[in-house]
Design an enzyme around this catalytic site. Sequence first.
Site, PDB file in Angstrom:
ATOM      1  N   PHE A  14       1.822 -24.344  16.567  1.00  0.00           N
ATOM      2  CA  PHE A  14       0.369 -24.465  16.598  1.00  0.00           C
ATOM      3  C   PHE A  14      -0.226 -23.490  17.602  1.00  0.00           C
ATOM      4  O   PHE A  14       0.277 -23.354  18.722  1.00  0.00           O
ATOM      5  CB  PHE A  14      -0.053 -25.877  17.014  1.00  0.00           C
ATOM      6  CG  PHE A  14      -0.273 -26.839  15.874  1.00  0.00           C
ATOM      7  CD1 PHE A  14      -1.549 -27.092  15.398  1.00  0.00           C
ATOM      8  CD2 PHE A  14       0.800 -27.500  15.299  1.00  0.00           C
ATOM      9  CE1 PHE A  14      -1.754 -27.985  14.369  1.00  0.00           C
ATOM     10  CE2 PHE A  14       0.606 -28.390  14.254  1.00  0.00           C
ATOM     11  CZ  PHE A  14      -0.681 -28.646  13.785  1.00  0.00           C
ATOM     12  N   ASP A  15      -1.317 -22.853  17.209  1.00  0.00           N
ATOM     13  CA  ASP A  15      -2.182 -22.152  18.150  1.00  0.00           C
ATOM     14  C   ASP A  15      -2.966 -23.220  18.914  1.00  0.00           C
ATOM     15  O   ASP A  15      -2.990 -24.391  18.512  1.00  0.00           O
ATOM     16  CB  ASP A  15      -3.109 -21.235  17.352  1.00  0.00           C
ATOM     17  CG  ASP A  15      -4.150 -20.554  18.204  1.00  0.00           C
ATOM     18  OD1 ASP A  15      -3.789 -20.003  19.259  1.00  0.00           O
ATOM     19  OD2 ASP A  15      -5.330 -20.585  17.822  1.00  0.00           O
ATOM     20  N   LEU A  16      -3.641 -22.826  19.994  1.00  0.00           N
ATOM     21  CA  LEU A  16      -4.412 -23.787  20.787  1.00  0.00           C
ATOM     22  C   LEU A  16      -5.920 -23.627  20.580  1.00  0.00           C
ATOM     23  O   LEU A  16      -6.557 -24.459  19.934  1.00  0.00           O
ATOM     24  CB  LEU A  16      -4.058 -23.643  22.268  1.00  0.00           C
ATOM     25  CG  LEU A  16      -4.723 -24.640  23.230  1.00  0.00           C
ATOM     26  CD1 LEU A  16      -4.377 -26.081  22.884  1.00  0.00           C
ATOM     27  CD2 LEU A  16      -4.337 -24.324  24.670  1.00  0.00           C
ATOM     28  N   ASP A  17      -6.490 -22.538  21.093  1.00  0.00           N
ATOM     29  CA  ASP A  17      -7.941 -22.326  21.007  1.00  0.00           C
ATOM     30  C   ASP A  17      -8.380 -22.149  19.559  1.00  0.00           C
ATOM     31  O   ASP A  17      -7.893 -21.263  18.855  1.00  0.00           O
ATOM     32  CB  ASP A  17      -8.351 -21.090  21.805  1.00  0.00           C
ATOM     33  CG  ASP A  17      -8.048 -21.233  23.291  1.00  0.00           C
ATOM     34  OD1 ASP A  17      -8.163 -22.355  23.810  1.00  0.00           O
ATOM     35  OD2 ASP A  17      -7.693 -20.223  23.925  1.00  0.00           O
ATOM     36  N   VAL A 173       0.434 -22.513  12.454  1.00  0.00           N
ATOM     37  CA  VAL A 173      -0.914 -22.993  12.172  1.00  0.00           C
ATOM     38  C   VAL A 173      -1.864 -22.380  13.190  1.00  0.00           C
ATOM     39  O   VAL A 173      -1.656 -22.525  14.406  1.00  0.00           O
ATOM     40  CB  VAL A 173      -1.001 -24.532  12.246  1.00  0.00           C
ATOM     41  CG1 VAL A 173      -2.423 -25.005  11.934  1.00  0.00           C
ATOM     42  CG2 VAL A 173      -0.001 -25.179  11.295  1.00  0.00           C
TER      43      VAL A 173
END
Length: 222
Positions: A14-17, A173
């Site tokens: 997963f990406d964060l921002d 993602v």
Amino acid sequence: MNPTLTRTWSAILFDLDGTITDSAPAITSSLARTFTLLGRPVPSAAELLAYVGPPMLDAFQEYAGMTPDEAHEAIAVYRAEYHGAAALDTAVFPGIAGLLERIHAAGIPLALATSKPELSAIAILTHFDLAKYFTATVGASADETRSHKSDIVAEALARLAATGVDTSGAVMVGDRSYDAIGAQANGIPAILVEWGYGSPAEAAAATAVVYSSDQLGRLLLG
């Protein structure tokens, strides 16, 4: 949505921002203060939003026309501004915390792969009680030697593999083309979410695009 993506994944990155957290207000306000402190014109709100997602070192050069040395100076000022409480002035997108919990409960290893500095990313996940779901948390290194998304994804996959996780069926993602390109460079598909900060044109780099956490959950959990 590509129906062939509905499968059992061996690992999910997963990406964060823009993917897990709505962090744009905190980032753009810190950027505005950074430009002011540097004595530069403050870009418009729309222009500042473009900085959310790509490696900040690259963003300062591409969007503000800075030299590499100027960009490194700007990074130092920005990080001093985007620190502590300022970095935590954000929110988790609706449905995402529950989705991460379900993925974890299903036994699918999770990794974070973000262009945000790694220590900041860990602090944010911990603040929102999400760190417990991640086997690996990878961000940009403090010296920016690891800042490109392809390198961050590669490091996340390597750290997962080091714990015995099968990464042959991994998926990324994210919300920006940088996430999809970084995934592609590492031979894995990418799902982009529409609630983030990317433009419709960036979706061309993705394997699939989803508009809700429920739709994302169906692709990730079947």
